[in-house]
Enzyme design. Sequence first.
Site, PDB file in Angstrom:
ATOM      1  N   LYS A 199      40.282  38.655  37.351  1.00  0.00           N
ATOM      2  CA  LYS A 199      41.694  39.523  37.023  1.00  0.00           C
ATOM      3  C   LYS A 199      41.654  40.268  38.166  1.00  0.00           C
ATOM      4  CE  LYS A 199      41.700  35.864  33.553  1.00  0.00           C
ATOM      5  NZ  LYS A 199      43.008  34.578  32.753  1.00  0.00           N
TER       6      LYS A 199
HETATM    7  C1  PLP Z   1      42.209  34.274  32.185  1.00  0.00           C
HETATM    8  C2  PLP Z   1      43.502  34.201  30.616  1.00  0.00           C
HETATM    9  C3  PLP Z   1      43.413  34.137  29.512  1.00  0.00           C
HETATM   10  C4  PLP Z   1      41.911  34.152  28.589  1.00  0.00           C
HETATM   11  O1  PLP Z   1      40.855  35.387  29.389  1.00  0.00           O
HETATM   12  P1  PLP Z   1      39.770  35.275  28.989  1.00  0.00           P
HETATM   13  O2  PLP Z   1      39.085  36.596  29.069  1.00  0.00           O
HETATM   14  O3  PLP Z   1      38.301  34.051  29.893  1.00  0.00           O
HETATM   15  O4  PLP Z   1      39.361  35.130  27.639  1.00  0.00           O
HETATM   16  C5  PLP Z   1      44.255  33.769  28.792  1.00  0.00           C
HETATM   17  N1  PLP Z   1      45.576  34.608  29.065  1.00  0.00           N
HETATM   18  C6  PLP Z   1      45.546  34.198  30.850  1.00  0.00           C
HETATM   19  C7  PLP Z   1      46.925  33.847  30.957  1.00  0.00           C
HETATM   20  C8  PLP Z   1      44.424  34.294  31.662  1.00  0.00           C
HETATM   21  O5  PLP Z   1      45.274  33.683  32.746  1.00  0.00           O
END
Ligand code: PLP
Length: 372
Positions: free
Chosen positions: A186
């Site tokens: 991310k």
């Molecule tokens: C990555 C993501 C999540 C979940 O995040 P995690 O830390 O992997 O649990 C939720 N919503 C969106 C849109 C994402 O891209």
Amino acid sequence: MSLPFIDLKSQYAALKTSIDARIQRVLDHGQYIMGPEVKELEQALATYTGAKHCITVASGTEALLIALMALDFKPGDEVITTPFTFAATAEVIVLLGGVPVFVDIEPDTCNIDASLIEAAITPRTRAIMPVGLYGQVADMDEINAVAARHGLAVIEDAAQSFGASYKSRKSCNLSTFGCTSFFPSKPLGCYGDGGAIFTNDDAMAQASREIRVHGQSQRYTHTRLGVGGRMDTLQCAIVLGKLERFDWEVAQRLAIGERYQQLLAELPASLNIQRLVVRDDRDCVWAQFTLSVDHREQVQQRLQEAGIPTAIHYPKPLHQQPFYQRYGQGQSLPHSERAARRVMSLPMSADLAPAQQDSVIQALIAATRVSA
Ligand SMILES: *Cc1c(COP(=O)(O)O)cnc(C)c1O
């Protein structure tokens, strides 16, 4: 040539001294759970976003789950959201016995179409959950206005949009709750799982803090139902290290995304490559640099042969997924369905060099010509 899809190695090389020292400090003090770095990170992130409260949690998914629990979400309650997202967005609603209600996206931004939300509200609706897909925040003012008219909460799924701006405000400080993820890929990532909840509401912050530690208002006093949802001290220390150059990384992401967009604008229309639209009153941190193409499988195959990795976010909208289709009731959401058939993401990182970008675009031209 072989390019990484997301270049975490260059980032670590740039930050190694600081990240290593921060990890060592945690190993020395040994407070692996709720150590001093947890509060330090929460304060830094609250300052960064402008939100009054930041509560770090075990993941982005956990952030969404805890936010819904803090709202005292009940079985049978409905949440209006987009089908064109990662499954975690809808998963947390179902885990609490709720019902995700999908409305279609805008074809040009791929974010939820705010003008369709009001028609989907029922007496059971509790919340609206927009997603800042690819790093661009949805129409939050319009969504907040609909929510206010109907007494609903708004939970921004900002897993991809941390660092993005909307009308001079930061993602995660735009509604009842902002929830983000520090999954390594991310825009702001750790080296494992992590996430955070943001809110300006003191009661919601308090509830979220208690739910994160098994519903305890003090040690062994379980005032409410909770979860084991803490983010570990080591991961918080790593995010603190990453914050040192995060402003630079966001500026790089905006510039690299803009350069990709300009290079694509110069391509012949006959290649039929569609760019995402970024609205004038906001920016996009490009968690993924995504565009739309025809003959996607062949294009991906050709790019792979040229050493350019690509990915699809996402190949099937949730209302057509084996598990979630029961909530769509055979719904037709044509913009989500079309996007799922055509989107493709290119390599994107703050350290992507102009020459690398040029070679991605050259390979894309060759791949789309052959496939057309
Ligand atoms: C990555 C993501 C999540 C979940 O995040 P995690 O830390 O992997 O649990 C939720 N919503 C969106 C849109 C994402 O891209």
